[in-house]
Design a protein around this motif. Structure first.
Motif, PDB file in Angstrom:
ATOM      1  N   TRP A   1      47.364  52.564  -8.158  1.00 58.90           N
ATOM      2  CA  TRP A   1      47.926  52.948  -9.240  1.00 58.90           C
ATOM      3  C   TRP A   1      48.682  54.113  -9.552  1.00 58.90           C
ATOM      4  O   TRP A   1      49.749  54.474  -9.988  1.00 58.90           O
ATOM      5  CB  TRP A   1      47.103  52.674 -10.724  1.00 58.90           C
ATOM      6  CG  TRP A   1      46.397  51.313 -10.678  1.00 58.90           C
ATOM      7  CD1 TRP A   1      46.808  50.074 -10.085  1.00 58.90           C
ATOM      8  CD2 TRP A   1      45.331  50.956 -11.486  1.00 58.90           C
ATOM      9  NE1 TRP A   1      46.118  49.026 -10.459  1.00 58.90           N
ATOM     10  CE2 TRP A   1      45.051  49.554 -11.342  1.00 58.90           C
ATOM     11  CE3 TRP A   1      44.672  51.523 -12.398  1.00 58.90           C
ATOM     12  CZ2 TRP A   1      43.940  48.931 -12.021  1.00 58.90           C
ATOM     13  CZ3 TRP A   1      43.568  50.913 -13.172  1.00 58.90           C
ATOM     14  CH2 TRP A   1      43.518  49.648 -13.027  1.00 58.90           C
ATOM     15  N   GLN A   2      47.897  55.262  -8.914  1.00 53.91           N
ATOM     16  CA  GLN A   2      48.443  56.580  -9.086  1.00 53.91           C
ATOM     17  C   GLN A   2      49.707  57.149  -8.368  1.00 53.91           C
ATOM     18  O   GLN A   2      50.190  57.866  -8.636  1.00 53.91           O
ATOM     19  CB  GLN A   2      47.218  57.584  -8.819  1.00 53.91           C
ATOM     20  CG  GLN A   2      45.983  57.482  -9.756  1.00 53.91           C
ATOM     21  CD  GLN A   2      44.940  58.099  -9.263  1.00 53.91           C
ATOM     22  OE1 GLN A   2      44.809  59.346  -9.334  1.00 53.91           O
ATOM     23  NE2 GLN A   2      43.868  57.506  -8.865  1.00 53.91           N
TER      24      GLN A   2
ATOM     25  N   PRO B   1      53.717  56.104 -10.249  1.00 53.21           N
ATOM     26  CA  PRO B   1      54.257  56.911 -11.031  1.00 53.21           C
ATOM     27  C   PRO B   1      54.946  58.022 -10.127  1.00 53.21           C
ATOM     28  O   PRO B   1      56.135  58.597 -10.532  1.00 53.21           O
ATOM     29  CB  PRO B   1      53.145  57.307 -11.845  1.00 53.21           C
ATOM     30  CG  PRO B   1      52.340  56.400 -12.021  1.00 53.21           C
ATOM     31  CD  PRO B   1      52.479  55.865 -10.632  1.00 53.21           C
TER      32      PRO B   1
ATOM     33  N   LEU C   1      57.542  62.973 -17.213  1.00 49.76           N
ATOM     34  CA  LEU C   1      56.711  62.012 -17.981  1.00 49.76           C
ATOM     35  C   LEU C   1      55.991  61.084 -16.971  1.00 49.76           C
ATOM     36  O   LEU C   1      54.939  60.736 -17.102  1.00 49.76           O
ATOM     37  CB  LEU C   1      57.527  61.270 -18.708  1.00 49.76           C
ATOM     38  CG  LEU C   1      56.958  59.972 -19.509  1.00 49.76           C
ATOM     39  CD1 LEU C   1      55.735  60.666 -20.337  1.00 49.76           C
ATOM     40  CD2 LEU C   1      57.855  59.157 -20.451  1.00 49.76           C
ATOM     41  N   ALA C   2      56.776  60.710 -15.705  1.00 52.81           N
ATOM     42  CA  ALA C   2      56.108  59.980 -14.557  1.00 52.81           C
ATOM     43  C   ALA C   2      54.800  60.662 -14.107  1.00 52.81           C
ATOM     44  O   ALA C   2      53.906  60.013 -13.754  1.00 52.81           O
ATOM     45  CB  ALA C   2      57.184  59.471 -13.455  1.00 52.81           C
TER      46      ALA C   2
ATOM     47  N   VAL D   1      51.948  60.585 -16.252  1.00 54.08           N
ATOM     48  CA  VAL D   1      51.468  59.321 -16.201  1.00 54.08           C
ATOM     49  C   VAL D   1      50.506  59.067 -15.051  1.00 54.08           C
ATOM     50  O   VAL D   1      49.304  58.529 -14.967  1.00 54.08           O
ATOM     51  CB  VAL D   1      52.533  58.027 -16.149  1.00 54.08           C
ATOM     52  CG1 VAL D   1      51.781  56.820 -15.636  1.00 54.08           C
ATOM     53  CG2 VAL D   1      53.150  57.915 -17.565  1.00 54.08           C
ATOM     54  N   SER D   2      50.867  59.654 -13.900  1.00 56.31           N
ATOM     55  CA  SER D   2      50.111  59.638 -12.499  1.00 56.31           C
ATOM     56  C   SER D   2      48.630  60.697 -12.889  1.00 56.31           C
ATOM     57  O   SER D   2      47.650  60.102 -12.501  1.00 56.31           O
ATOM     58  CB  SER D   2      50.832  60.068 -11.157  1.00 56.31           C
ATOM     59  OG  SER D   2      49.841  60.114 -10.317  1.00 56.31           O
TER      60      SER D   2
ATOM     61  N   GLY E   1      47.491  61.227 -16.180  1.00 56.96           N
ATOM     62  CA  GLY E   1      46.550  60.328 -16.715  1.00 56.96           C
ATOM     63  C   GLY E   1      45.795  59.212 -16.311  1.00 56.96           C
ATOM     64  O   GLY E   1      44.581  59.090 -16.364  1.00 56.96           O
ATOM     65  N   LEU E   2      46.440  58.725 -15.284  1.00 56.50           N
ATOM     66  CA  LEU E   2      45.694  57.735 -14.297  1.00 56.50           C
ATOM     67  C   LEU E   2      44.621  58.348 -13.418  1.00 56.50           C
ATOM     68  O   LEU E   2      43.545  57.750 -13.365  1.00 56.50           O
ATOM     69  CB  LEU E   2      46.623  56.828 -13.604  1.00 56.50           C
ATOM     70  CG  LEU E   2      47.588  55.876 -14.120  1.00 56.50           C
ATOM     71  CD1 LEU E   2      48.670  55.357 -13.370  1.00 56.50           C
ATOM     72  CD2 LEU E   2      46.840  54.633 -14.992  1.00 56.50           C
TER      73      LEU E   2
END
Length: 155
Positions: free
Chosen positions: A39-40, A43, A73-74, A77-78, A80-81
């Motif tokens: 998932w990481q 982004p 931002l991307a 997001v990574s 945050g994951l």
């Protein structure tokens, strides 16, 4: 070098370094990524594409700035994951049941289980897992990219 140029440079180099570092740990270090590890990565792929667009649009500072901010931002997001995944590894909170080790209710569940559990870090340095390092580098780097890209050029 302008702030926007610096932001674009970091926005292309940082996700590349983190993504290729993860792939290198898999290929050369023998670490197998879990579902949350994967998932990481996505982004970071998006950030690389957005940063490449920002570089291609460097003749149009407004458009380049917008794509650089989207890349930031991307990256965030990574990060945050990565925080979420690290929290699952440190058992601060529960993760998705399909990739954590405490959800088996039957032999059939066990047979469908992924090989690598998301709540068990495969590698740590100084008590920080790879997800933790991704969180740290991505959040700090994403904030730096955003701050640099947000600054208007001096007149």
């Amino acid at each position: 070098m302008t702030n926007l140029s610096r932001a674009r440079l970091i926005a292309i180099l940082l996700p590349n370094a983190l993504l290729w570092g993860a792939i290198g740990s898999q290929v050369f270090g023998g670490l197998v990524p879990c579902e949350m590890c994967m998932w990481q990565r996505w982004p970071h792929v998006a950030a690389i594409v957005l940063a490449l667009i920002a570089i291609a649009l460097r003749g149009n500072p407004s458009a380049s700035r917008a794509f650089t901010l989207l890349a930031a931002l991307a990256i965030l997001v990574s990060g945050g994951l990565g925080v979420y995944h690290a929290g699952v590894e440190y058992h601060w909170w529960t993760g998705p049941t399909r990739c954590t080790g405490n959800h088996f209710t039957s032999i059939a569940d066990l047979m469908k289980a992924p090989v690598v559990m998301c709540d068990v870090p495969q590698w740590k340095l100084g008590g920080i897992s790879l997800a933790g390092f991704n969180a740290i580098f991505s959040i700090v780097g994403g904030l730096i990219v955003a701050a640099l890209a947000s600054r208007k050029p001096a007149r």
